[in-house]
Design a protein around this motif. Structure first.
Motif, PDB file in Angstrom:
ATOM      1  N   SER A 207      19.311  48.897  39.759  1.00 23.64           N
ATOM      2  CA  SER A 207      19.444  48.895  38.449  1.00 23.64           C
ATOM      3  C   SER A 207      21.169  48.557  38.334  1.00 23.64           C
ATOM      4  O   SER A 207      21.996  48.793  39.010  1.00 23.64           O
ATOM      5  CB  SER A 207      19.348  50.208  37.718  1.00 23.64           C
ATOM      6  OG  SER A 207      20.046  51.227  38.266  1.00 23.64           O
ATOM      7  N   ARG A 208      21.496  48.166  37.140  1.00 24.01           N
ATOM      8  CA  ARG A 208      22.734  47.603  36.901  1.00 24.01           C
ATOM      9  C   ARG A 208      23.824  48.458  36.941  1.00 24.01           C
ATOM     10  O   ARG A 208      24.992  48.350  37.461  1.00 24.01           O
ATOM     11  CB  ARG A 208      22.845  46.894  35.171  1.00 24.01           C
ATOM     12  CG  ARG A 208      22.073  45.666  35.459  1.00 24.01           C
ATOM     13  CD  ARG A 208      22.122  45.199  33.880  1.00 24.01           C
ATOM     14  NE  ARG A 208      20.981  44.093  33.874  1.00 24.01           N
ATOM     15  CZ  ARG A 208      21.182  42.886  33.374  1.00 24.01           C
ATOM     16  NH1 ARG A 208      22.493  42.736  32.611  1.00 24.01           N
ATOM     17  NH2 ARG A 208      20.170  42.044  33.531  1.00 24.01           N
TER      18      ARG A 208
ATOM     19  N   ASP B 169      19.220  41.866  44.659  1.00 23.58           N
ATOM     20  CA  ASP B 169      18.585  41.202  42.950  1.00 23.58           C
ATOM     21  C   ASP B 169      19.270  42.551  42.229  1.00 23.58           C
ATOM     22  O   ASP B 169      19.554  43.493  42.545  1.00 23.58           O
ATOM     23  CB  ASP B 169      17.288  41.087  43.240  1.00 23.58           C
ATOM     24  CG  ASP B 169      16.764  40.364  42.055  1.00 23.58           C
ATOM     25  OD1 ASP B 169      17.538  39.952  41.232  1.00 23.58           O
ATOM     26  OD2 ASP B 169      15.535  40.173  41.917  1.00 23.58           O
ATOM     27  N   THR B 170      18.997  42.334  40.943  1.00 22.14           N
ATOM     28  CA  THR B 170      19.201  43.191  39.869  1.00 22.14           C
ATOM     29  C   THR B 170      17.954  43.403  39.119  1.00 22.14           C
ATOM     30  O   THR B 170      17.190  42.279  38.985  1.00 22.14           O
ATOM     31  CB  THR B 170      20.095  42.567  38.694  1.00 22.14           C
ATOM     32  OG1 THR B 170      21.545  42.231  39.295  1.00 22.14           O
ATOM     33  CG2 THR B 170      20.756  43.563  37.928  1.00 22.14           C
ATOM     34  N   MET B 171      17.785  44.798  38.770  1.00 26.20           N
ATOM     35  CA  MET B 171      16.883  45.167  37.794  1.00 26.20           C
ATOM     36  C   MET B 171      17.014  44.837  36.347  1.00 26.20           C
ATOM     37  O   MET B 171      18.161  44.640  35.950  1.00 26.20           O
ATOM     38  CB  MET B 171      16.332  46.762  38.069  1.00 26.20           C
ATOM     39  CG  MET B 171      15.772  46.944  39.441  1.00 26.20           C
ATOM     40  SD  MET B 171      15.682  48.623  39.846  1.00 26.20           S
ATOM     41  CE  MET B 171      14.085  48.784  38.967  1.00 26.20           C
ATOM     42  N   ASN B 172      15.707  44.854  35.486  1.00 28.04           N
ATOM     43  CA  ASN B 172      16.264  44.846  34.238  1.00 28.04           C
ATOM     44  C   ASN B 172      16.989  45.689  33.488  1.00 28.04           C
ATOM     45  O   ASN B 172      17.176  46.755  34.130  1.00 28.04           O
ATOM     46  CB  ASN B 172      14.715  44.997  33.335  1.00 28.04           C
ATOM     47  CG  ASN B 172      14.644  44.521  31.791  1.00 28.04           C
ATOM     48  OD1 ASN B 172      15.269  45.265  31.087  1.00 28.04           O
ATOM     49  ND2 ASN B 172      14.184  43.374  31.570  1.00 28.04           N
ATOM     50  N   LYS B 173      17.795  45.479  32.408  1.00 27.12           N
ATOM     51  CA  LYS B 173      18.796  46.502  32.035  1.00 27.12           C
ATOM     52  C   LYS B 173      18.409  47.792  31.413  1.00 27.12           C
ATOM     53  O   LYS B 173      19.222  48.769  31.347  1.00 27.12           O
ATOM     54  CB  LYS B 173      19.728  45.560  30.929  1.00 27.12           C
ATOM     55  CG  LYS B 173      19.125  45.435  29.719  1.00 27.12           C
ATOM     56  CD  LYS B 173      19.807  44.483  28.800  1.00 27.12           C
ATOM     57  CE  LYS B 173      19.364  43.897  27.546  1.00 27.12           C
ATOM     58  NZ  LYS B 173      20.078  43.127  26.740  1.00 27.12           N
ATOM     59  N   ARG B 174      16.897  47.754  31.153  1.00 28.58           N
ATOM     60  CA  ARG B 174      16.262  49.166  30.666  1.00 28.58           C
ATOM     61  C   ARG B 174      16.323  50.314  31.829  1.00 28.58           C
ATOM     62  O   ARG B 174      16.211  51.543  31.464  1.00 28.58           O
ATOM     63  CB  ARG B 174      14.895  48.966  29.990  1.00 28.58           C
ATOM     64  CG  ARG B 174      14.006  48.643  31.132  1.00 28.58           C
ATOM     65  CD  ARG B 174      12.801  48.588  30.372  1.00 28.58           C
ATOM     66  NE  ARG B 174      11.588  47.922  31.337  1.00 28.58           N
ATOM     67  CZ  ARG B 174      11.076  46.863  31.643  1.00 28.58           C
ATOM     68  NH1 ARG B 174      11.374  45.883  30.996  1.00 28.58           N
ATOM     69  NH2 ARG B 174      10.297  46.634  32.440  1.00 28.58           N
ATOM     70  N   TRP B 175      16.421  49.918  33.224  1.00 30.48           N
ATOM     71  CA  TRP B 175      16.377  50.890  34.106  1.00 30.48           C
ATOM     72  C   TRP B 175      17.728  51.332  34.358  1.00 30.48           C
ATOM     73  O   TRP B 175      18.713  50.552  34.552  1.00 30.48           O
ATOM     74  CB  TRP B 175      15.865  50.310  35.346  1.00 30.48           C
ATOM     75  CG  TRP B 175      14.389  49.709  35.120  1.00 30.48           C
ATOM     76  CD1 TRP B 175      13.875  48.281  35.062  1.00 30.48           C
ATOM     77  CD2 TRP B 175      13.233  50.603  35.067  1.00 30.48           C
ATOM     78  NE1 TRP B 175      12.714  48.216  34.975  1.00 30.48           N
ATOM     79  CE2 TRP B 175      12.084  49.514  34.879  1.00 30.48           C
ATOM     80  CE3 TRP B 175      13.112  51.845  34.530  1.00 30.48           C
ATOM     81  CZ2 TRP B 175      11.108  50.172  34.413  1.00 30.48           C
ATOM     82  CZ3 TRP B 175      11.567  52.243  34.208  1.00 30.48           C
ATOM     83  CH2 TRP B 175      10.577  51.176  34.418  1.00 30.48           C
ATOM     84  N   LYS B 176      17.735  52.632  34.893  1.00 35.66           N
ATOM     85  CA  LYS B 176      19.231  53.440  35.074  1.00 35.66           C
ATOM     86  C   LYS B 176      18.795  54.254  36.509  1.00 35.66           C
ATOM     87  O   LYS B 176      17.738  54.674  36.738  1.00 35.66           O
ATOM     88  CB  LYS B 176      19.592  54.472  34.226  1.00 35.66           C
ATOM     89  CG  LYS B 176      19.919  53.560  32.821  1.00 35.66           C
ATOM     90  CD  LYS B 176      21.032  52.740  32.985  1.00 35.66           C
ATOM     91  CE  LYS B 176      21.404  52.426  31.325  1.00 35.66           C
ATOM     92  NZ  LYS B 176      21.557  51.070  31.445  1.00 35.66           N
TER      93      LYS B 176
ATOM     94  N   ASP C 205      14.290  49.134  43.566  1.00 34.78           N
ATOM     95  CA  ASP C 205      13.063  48.512  43.808  1.00 34.78           C
ATOM     96  C   ASP C 205      13.356  47.763  45.213  1.00 34.78           C
ATOM     97  O   ASP C 205      13.929  47.136  45.676  1.00 34.78           O
ATOM     98  CB  ASP C 205      12.996  47.306  42.528  1.00 34.78           C
ATOM     99  CG  ASP C 205      11.619  47.005  42.706  1.00 34.78           C
ATOM    100  OD1 ASP C 205      10.669  47.425  43.244  1.00 34.78           O
ATOM    101  OD2 ASP C 205      11.259  45.735  41.899  1.00 34.78           O
TER     102      ASP C 205
END
Length: 91
Positions: free
Chosen positions: A22-23, A56-63, A67
């Protein structure tokens, strides 16, 4: 040898273990890890314990999430608690 092709053209071969973070965990957004870092993961599911490469980066909704990119057919829990991540090996 199992090979999969990622969207960016990267080839995944057996033995390579990649994760998406996550970001909030990545340096680009104020976290402590960077793309290409090799991190030690302690996971209750023993197959996921060990060294992984941040890829990689996960979608910004995840904190506070990670993955795991795994070979097809590997059965894993959908969500886990008690996962530890470090740049050093956790015993």
């Amino acid at each position: 040898m199992v090979q999969n092709k990622e969207e960016d053209g990267s080839m995944i071969v057996n033995g390579v273990r990649w994760i998406a973070m996550s970001r909030d965990l990545l340096k680009r957004w104020g976290g402590r890890y960077d793309y290409g870092d090799t991190v030690w993961v302690y996971h209750p599911h023993k197959a996921l314990c060990g060294w992984w490469v941040v890829r990689d980066t996960m979608n910004k909704r995840w904190k506070r999430r990670v993955d795991f990119l795994v070979v097809g057919g590997m059965k894993l829990p959908g969500k886990s608690n008690g996962v530890l991540i470090s740049k050093r090996r956790i015993v």
